[in-house]
Design a protein around this motif. Structure first.
Motif, PDB file in Angstrom:
ATOM      1  N   ARG A 348       0.836  -1.204   0.000  1.00 12.75           N
ATOM      2  CA  ARG A 348       0.000   0.000   0.000  1.00 12.75           C
ATOM      3  C   ARG A 348       0.872   1.256   0.000  1.00 12.75           C
ATOM      4  O   ARG A 348       1.952   1.263   0.570  1.00 12.75           O
ATOM      5  N   PHE A 349       0.416   2.274  -0.693  1.00  9.45           N
ATOM      6  CA  PHE A 349       1.137   3.549  -0.841  1.00  9.45           C
ATOM      7  C   PHE A 349       2.436   3.379  -1.630  1.00  9.45           C
ATOM      8  O   PHE A 349       3.318   4.227  -1.552  1.00  9.45           O
ATOM      9  N   MET A 392      -0.820 -10.549  -0.620  1.00  6.76           N
ATOM     10  CA  MET A 392      -0.328  -9.185  -0.850  1.00  6.76           C
ATOM     11  C   MET A 392      -1.474  -8.200  -0.644  1.00  6.76           C
ATOM     12  O   MET A 392      -2.578  -8.395  -1.166  1.00  6.76           O
ATOM     13  N   ILE A 393      -1.187  -7.133   0.114  1.00  6.33           N
ATOM     14  CA  ILE A 393      -2.185  -6.079   0.343  1.00  6.33           C
ATOM     15  C   ILE A 393      -1.909  -4.945  -0.638  1.00  6.33           C
ATOM     16  O   ILE A 393      -0.787  -4.437  -0.725  1.00  6.33           O
ATOM     17  N   ILE A 394      -2.941  -4.522  -1.389  1.00  4.01           N
ATOM     18  CA  ILE A 394      -2.808  -3.461  -2.386  1.00  4.01           C
ATOM     19  C   ILE A 394      -3.854  -2.389  -2.124  1.00  4.01           C
ATOM     20  O   ILE A 394      -4.848  -2.629  -1.439  1.00  4.01           O
ATOM     21  N   ASP A 395      -3.620  -1.192  -2.668  1.00  3.76           N
ATOM     22  CA  ASP A 395      -4.642  -0.149  -2.555  1.00  3.76           C
ATOM     23  C   ASP A 395      -4.528   0.831  -3.714  1.00  3.76           C
ATOM     24  O   ASP A 395      -3.646   0.721  -4.561  1.00  3.76           O
ATOM     25  N   GLU A 396      -5.438   1.796  -3.732  1.00  5.10           N
ATOM     26  CA  GLU A 396      -5.547   2.721  -4.861  1.00  5.10           C
ATOM     27  C   GLU A 396      -4.406   3.722  -4.930  1.00  5.10           C
ATOM     28  O   GLU A 396      -4.252   4.426  -5.941  1.00  5.10           O
ATOM     29  N   THR A 397      -3.581   3.814  -3.892  1.00  9.06           N
ATOM     30  CA  THR A 397      -2.453   4.740  -3.927  1.00  9.06           C
ATOM     31  C   THR A 397      -1.180   4.083  -4.459  1.00  9.06           C
ATOM     32  O   THR A 397      -0.182   4.773  -4.657  1.00  9.06           O
ATOM     33  N   ARG A 421      -8.301  -1.796  -5.829  1.00  9.17           N
ATOM     34  CA  ARG A 421      -7.663  -1.737  -7.140  1.00  9.17           C
ATOM     35  C   ARG A 421      -6.548  -0.691  -7.149  1.00  9.17           C
ATOM     36  O   ARG A 421      -6.707   0.416  -6.642  1.00  9.17           O
ATOM     37  N   THR A 422      -5.406  -1.025  -7.753  1.00  9.51           N
ATOM     38  CA  THR A 422      -4.271  -0.106  -7.784  1.00  9.51           C
ATOM     39  C   THR A 422      -4.507   1.048  -8.753  1.00  9.51           C
ATOM     40  O   THR A 422      -5.473   1.058  -9.514  1.00  9.51           O
ATOM     41  N   TRP A 423      -3.591   2.008  -8.723  1.00  9.75           N
ATOM     42  CA  TRP A 423      -3.727   3.279  -9.466  1.00  9.75           C
ATOM     43  C   TRP A 423      -3.945   3.083 -10.953  1.00  9.75           C
ATOM     44  O   TRP A 423      -4.812   3.692 -11.572  1.00  9.75           O
ATOM     45  N   GLY A 424      -3.128   2.255 -11.604  1.00  7.39           N
ATOM     46  CA  GLY A 424      -3.276   2.022 -13.043  1.00  7.39           C
ATOM     47  C   GLY A 424      -2.397   2.930 -13.874  1.00  7.39           C
ATOM     48  O   GLY A 424      -2.921   3.701 -14.695  1.00  7.39           O
TER      49      GLY A 424
END
Length: 512
Positions: A348-349, A392-397, A421-424
């Motif tokens: 994350r981040f 694995m922990i993921i986030d939008e940042t 969902r990740t940034w993209g």
């Protein structure tokens, strides 16, 4: 005109008899001579210009310098040494007192308003020539130039130009599309940094009280925590009563008393009572930024949560990016926990950087064998490997390399993705062309694709299990995404328990 005869060139290569070292700026002055700069590996002393003569097979030191440039006709050399500029004959040491340039007296008159059309057109041209898709994502790029250049006469400042170019870039709908710097700043106000103690405060009895003191690694200058250094002995619950002898009450802005104190000795009066009873004076050195202390506290706190919730079975590794810090964190936290049965990787981040196949390769290491010693514990090979469940922990940042990491995690079936969902953003950048005023621009020029087409950009990598990080829960001190990751990995361990191998009996080689 320079002509290179490629026929048989591999047979005309010769070695230069100099030992391996830190070399740069290879240059040619005349036929049979080359120049280069030699520096210590640790850059502890100035660079030295060397000349190598092919006919004499001799290397000689010319002078100390930091860099040089040969003139177009090959006769003169512009060099710099400790911010001092000079001109000498190419490859020769200048005569004493000759050739020095008085650059301190140089002045350049600029007209920013007249520069803005040039900068705008350069931004448009650089993207025309280097954007990865020659079709510009379907945008009529010449038309975009005309659409936005009509605003140029109405700009009032450099920030307006920045925004205008951002509008034009938005027509391409791609990430990593940005400018860095603002060019020449006609007014540069002096910044005064504040000092920080690495604490959370709370208000009690009209005083500032230490609610939490963030720990650090005081032997590491980047992780120094002022209130935990030897001799300070500050504790949670202590009141901060005075700073440099000035009484501090809750109606005053505490940070105003720390102006211009970073890395300077400051006297604090602290004590258990708000009325100075039993108080003492300590000398501390505030830091300019405490973000690394807070980040470390968060990471170490998560590690502790995972350790306690899984009875020490699961490793927790945080990767802040996929560049230098990411590699540093991964090594710092993975290898000491390589004896665990499972692992949670928290990205994350994640700020991205490079392709993080290094992490994936290590996470996929299969078990080989064990090695027995006469003394001590048996060693598993690969020694740095975890074969159990992985989450694995993921986030939008998380983006860029932070998109690629979970993409590979899923592609190679490493484990389960949890979070958001990740940034993209996987149309990356190589190079930062510079404008006339010193600012830079990007033209995203490399994009990821597979047999399924161009992927991830503007889409991101979705989780297998979506978990929202609700602010109300975070404020309470909870971490829904981490808690879900712990829940999943414990279930995986229950389904696929990782048994400790038992060493077989020693072989009998003697017949009786």
């Amino acid at each position: 005109v320079l002509k290179i005869d490629l026929d048989g060139i591999q047979n005309r290569i010769i070695d230069i008899p100099i030992k391996a070292g830190n070399y740069s700026q290879l240059g040619v002055v005349k036929e049979g001579e080359i120049l280069y700069i030699s520096r210590p590996i640790d850059f502890s002393s100035p660079g030295k210009l060397h000349k190598y003569d092919f006919k004499k097979r001799k290397d000689s030191e010319v002078m100390e310098l930091d860099g040089y440039e040969i003139s177009a006709d090959g006769k003169k050399m512009l060099y710099i040494k400790k911010r001092i500029w000079g001109i000498s004959d190419a490859g020769e040491k200048p005569k004493k007192g000759k050739g020095m340039l008085k650059v301190d007296d140089l002045q350049v008159k600029i007209n920013p308003v007249k520069e803005w059309p040039n900068i705008f057109n350069e931004a448009w041209r650089i993207n025309r020539d280097y954007f990865y898709d020659p079709g510009m994502h379907g945008a009529d790029w010449p038309a975009m130039q005309k659409k936005y250049e009509q605003f140029l006469p109405d700009l009032t400042c450099r920030s307006d130009l920045q925004r205008l170019m951002q509008w034009m870039f938005s027509e391409l709908s791609v990430g990593h599309h940005r400018m860095s710097g603002r060019g020449e700043m006609l007014n540069k106000p002096k910044r005064v940094s504040g000092g920080l103690l690495g604490v959370d405060y709370k208000i009690a009895n009209n005083r500032y009280q230490f609610a939490k003191i963030f720990g650090g690694l005081n032997w590491n200058p980047k992780l120094r925590s002022p209130l935990t250094e030897p001799g300070i002995n500050a504790k949670k619950g202590d009141y901060l009563l005075a700073i440099n002898g000035k009484d501090i009450t809750a109606d005053k802005n505490i940070y105003s008393f720390f102006e211009n104190t970073a890395d300077k000795i400051v006297e604090l009066t602290i004590g258990l009572n708000p009325n100075y009873t039993g108080s003492r004076i300590v000398k501390v050195v505030p830091v300019a930024n405490e973000s690394v202390l807070r980040n470390r506290d968060w990471v170490e706190g998560n590690l502790k949560k995972v350790h306690e919730a899984t009875n020490g079975q699961v490793a927790y590794v945080y990767v802040p990016n996929t560049a230098g810090a990411g590699h540093e964190y991964f090594k710092r936290y993975f290898f000491p926990q390589a004896n665990k049965k499972a692992i949670i990787v928290d990205e994350r981040f994640n700020g991205g950087g490079l392709l993080a196949d290094y992490y994936i390769n290590i996470l996929l290491r299969p078990y080989q064998a064990h090695w027995n010693y006469r003394y001590g514990k048996d060693l598993k090979s690969p020694s740095a490997s975890i074969q159990g469940p992985k989450v694995m922990i993921i986030d939008e940042t998380a983006g860029s390399g932070g998109d690629m990491l979970p993409f590979m995690f899923r592609k190679f079936k490493v484990g389960t993705l949890v979070g958001k969902r990740t940034w993209g953003g996987l149309v990356g950048i190589l190079g930062f062309p510079e404008f006339i005023d010193g600012a830079t621009v990007t033209a995203p020029n490399l994009a990821i694709w597979t047999k399924d087409g161009f992927i991830v950009e503007n889409v991101g990598v979705p989780p297998d299990i979506e978990v929202e990080q609700w602010p109300a829960e975070v404020i309470k001190g909870n971490d829904p995404q981490l808690e879900k990751a712990i829940e999943i990995i414990l279930k995986e361990l229950e389904k696929n328990p990782q048994k400790d191998p038992v060493r077989p009996s020693y072989p009998k080689r003697v017949r009786k």
